[in-house]
Design a protein around this motif. Sequence first.
Motif, PDB file in Angstrom:
ATOM      1  N   ARG A 114     -28.947  48.399  50.251  1.00  0.00           N
ATOM      2  CA  ARG A 114     -28.243  48.938  50.925  1.00  0.00           C
ATOM      3  C   ARG A 114     -28.432  50.137  51.873  1.00  0.00           C
ATOM      4  O   ARG A 114     -28.196  50.472  52.628  1.00  0.00           O
ATOM      5  N   HIS A 115     -29.270  51.456  50.708  1.00  0.00           N
ATOM      6  CA  HIS A 115     -29.280  52.726  51.392  1.00  0.00           C
ATOM      7  C   HIS A 115     -30.692  52.054  52.713  1.00  0.00           C
ATOM      8  O   HIS A 115     -30.638  53.284  53.582  1.00  0.00           O
ATOM      9  N   VAL A 116     -31.524  51.227  52.640  1.00  0.00           N
ATOM     10  CA  VAL A 116     -32.212  50.838  53.657  1.00  0.00           C
ATOM     11  C   VAL A 116     -31.710  50.531  54.645  1.00  0.00           C
ATOM     12  O   VAL A 116     -31.549  50.716  56.183  1.00  0.00           O
ATOM     13  N   GLU A 117     -30.214  49.827  54.693  1.00  0.00           N
ATOM     14  CA  GLU A 117     -29.946  49.596  55.185  1.00  0.00           C
ATOM     15  C   GLU A 117     -28.751  50.123  56.468  1.00  0.00           C
ATOM     16  O   GLU A 117     -28.536  51.064  57.558  1.00  0.00           O
TER      17      GLU A 117
ATOM     18  N   CYS B  95     -29.257  45.221  42.068  1.00  0.00           N
ATOM     19  CA  CYS B  95     -31.221  45.216  43.080  1.00  0.00           C
ATOM     20  C   CYS B  95     -30.033  46.341  44.622  1.00  0.00           C
ATOM     21  O   CYS B  95     -30.652  47.042  45.083  1.00  0.00           O
ATOM     22  N   TYR B  96     -29.710  45.284  44.828  1.00  0.00           N
ATOM     23  CA  TYR B  96     -28.848  44.954  46.341  1.00  0.00           C
ATOM     24  C   TYR B  96     -28.363  46.643  46.452  1.00  0.00           C
ATOM     25  O   TYR B  96     -28.474  47.284  47.079  1.00  0.00           O
TER      26      TYR B  96
ATOM     27  N   LEU C 199     -30.816  55.523  41.836  1.00  0.00           N
ATOM     28  CA  LEU C 199     -30.421  54.771  43.179  1.00  0.00           C
ATOM     29  C   LEU C 199     -29.552  54.739  43.412  1.00  0.00           C
ATOM     30  O   LEU C 199     -29.105  54.477  44.878  1.00  0.00           O
ATOM     31  N   LEU C 200     -28.706  54.280  42.429  1.00  0.00           N
ATOM     32  CA  LEU C 200     -27.440  53.461  43.013  1.00  0.00           C
ATOM     33  C   LEU C 200     -27.140  54.587  44.238  1.00  0.00           C
ATOM     34  O   LEU C 200     -25.742  54.686  45.378  1.00  0.00           O
ATOM     35  N   HIS C 201     -26.584  56.230  43.790  1.00  0.00           N
ATOM     36  CA  HIS C 201     -26.328  57.391  44.340  1.00  0.00           C
ATOM     37  C   HIS C 201     -26.597  57.861  45.612  1.00  0.00           C
ATOM     38  O   HIS C 201     -26.617  58.562  46.257  1.00  0.00           O
TER      39      HIS C 201
ATOM     40  N   TYR D 277     -37.243  54.636  50.514  1.00  0.00           N
ATOM     41  CA  TYR D 277     -36.109  53.791  49.433  1.00  0.00           C
ATOM     42  C   TYR D 277     -37.117  52.092  50.533  1.00  0.00           C
ATOM     43  O   TYR D 277     -37.543  51.583  49.814  1.00  0.00           O
ATOM     44  N   GLU D 278     -37.325  51.886  51.398  1.00  0.00           N
ATOM     45  CA  GLU D 278     -37.903  51.295  52.409  1.00  0.00           C
ATOM     46  C   GLU D 278     -38.978  50.495  51.332  1.00  0.00           C
ATOM     47  O   GLU D 278     -39.390  49.386  51.158  1.00  0.00           O
TER      48      GLU D 278
END
Length: 637
Positions: A62-65, A56-57, A302-304, A89-90
């Motif tokens: 990681r995309h939000v960050e 999930c991270y 989502l991973l990408h 994403y948020e």
Amino acid sequence: MTSKYAETYQSWKTDQEGFWERAASEIDWLSKGGTVFAPDQGQYGRWFPDWECNTCYNCLDRHVERGRRGQPALIYDSPITGQQASYTYEELLDRVQAMAGVMQDQGIGKGDRVIIYMPMIPEAAMAMLACARLGAIHSVVFGGFAAHELATRIDDATPKAIIAASCGIEPGRVVAYKPLIDAAIDQAGHKPETCLVIQREQQLAELKPGRDHDLGALMDEELAEGRTVPCVPVKATDPLYVLYTSGTTGQPKGVVRDNGGHMVALKWSMSNLYGIDPGEVFWAASDVGWVVGHSYIVYAPLLHGCTTIVFEGKPVGTPDAGVFWRVISEHSVVSLFTAPTAFRAIRKEDPEGKLISEYDLSQFRSLFLAGERADPETVNWAAEQLQVPIVDHWWQTETGWCMVGNPLGLGRLPVKPGSPTVPMPGYDVQILDDAGHPLAADTLGNIVVKLPLPPGCLPTLWNADQRFHDAYLAEFPGYYKTSDAGIIDADGYLSIMSRTDDIINVAGHRLSTGAMEEVLATHPDVAECAVIGIADKLKGQLPCGFAVLKAGVNRPHEEIEAELIKLVRDQIGPVAAFKIAVTVDRLPKTRSGKILRGTMRQIADKEEYKMPATIDDPAILDEISEALAAHGIGGAG
């Protein structure tokens, strides 16, 4: 562009561990172990055995960050209800944390199993990601499955909770899910502690005090509080999910997918196979109940860092055969992945492709087909109408991602009609005879993959190591048996010709004829039965059941046939598409008693066939032909 496929595949062959270690650099790891592959672990070795991560991270946090906070992550489009929604994403992260908080409050944690029984709504993807966040193991059961099928999965997975919706919505009807769940729990030996239900306005579910909870209302409370739920560290080899697929005995097989290798393989595939860049809109028009939905609706896009689409509709009838083109145009989809069945249905409704011209598809650049054989007529029609590359690629629930395809991201290879092209890195695909000897080019045989399987493939079956070994590894030592038959030509292109077991492919759904036979055999008037898959222009294959009635049964055959159709629909569900039941006096068999299903299928499909040398009574084949003809099927061979 010259394809980089050959050098990429060779680089994998030269250094398999180095290849996947480099691919693993695309994933954020909590800790990296010193070993990439442990050949002495598991059934054939394990990938990234000492590494730690959280799926999930990697899909959300990681995309939000890192700059994708405001990018759409998930678009929901439901022509059936007329509803649409978009989540950045948020926003998706907030909702997944809210759902994970609700689950945490119900005592769900690392290693617990959770069955997800939902239609194509955003909360289905959220539930999968929330499980991944907590280290819980999800098992999605397609909403079209009947109570009995759900009960078998409850008993096998022994879930702590079920996450469900109150109903699914089909064109013209609402399917209440809660009565099916209640009936399944009543049938099952294992009793889940909790049932979390998303109440849909089209039909509210009656919640049982103590066990059942309104998930939407509880999520709203968590969102209002701004609940955060940290990602739980898991080993790369810990299960992410269990997905049940038809077994040849009728008993479902729980395909296990691990966390680490799964992420590495899917992330690699998005750019190298599908040719998709982060930030683009990718649409897999499947269902989260199937492996395509797991891999390419939820996890890979989502991973990408892509935008993915959750589509609640049909390729035709919601409202017409132009709905795919509307979705592609409206949401700026660059690539579509679907089953050939969808395009056969669209072509049947709109053979001239007139509806395509009503939409702006200028940004659309590729179509991927999988799940069943892509017939050349459909592929050629799609290519002519859309003027984009059409990629037929081949993989299985067990592998989780593509085994053989045409890698657009590495540079498109020449197309050969009827072939999904060449093996992807990680897959050493070979053709063996029944004794396990390699066969020459263009010789039909068993399609196998040399061990070890690459990251992303199943390490075993849920609580069934021996069954995994017997089903996949025992027949050809050192190889994974695909249960498909085919040929590899001199250029290394694979063509799949048929299944080697009793799994049939109905509109991209792999279904066991053995399971259907078990259901038919429960009818009080049936002495013996057989189910075969017969060719169907729209769905690829349809099941056709034959029943020999017990002596002394004098009821009208049409009445019994209708009961048999209803029986399969009730026990397995509408997904089986079981509409043809044929009563016959006897079934063709070998002298040793084996039913000649292959010959029956050839008669139904009007194929030429040789009289089986071991047949007990050749006259029975004529009887089968006449019975089929009376139902408007097949003819003499």
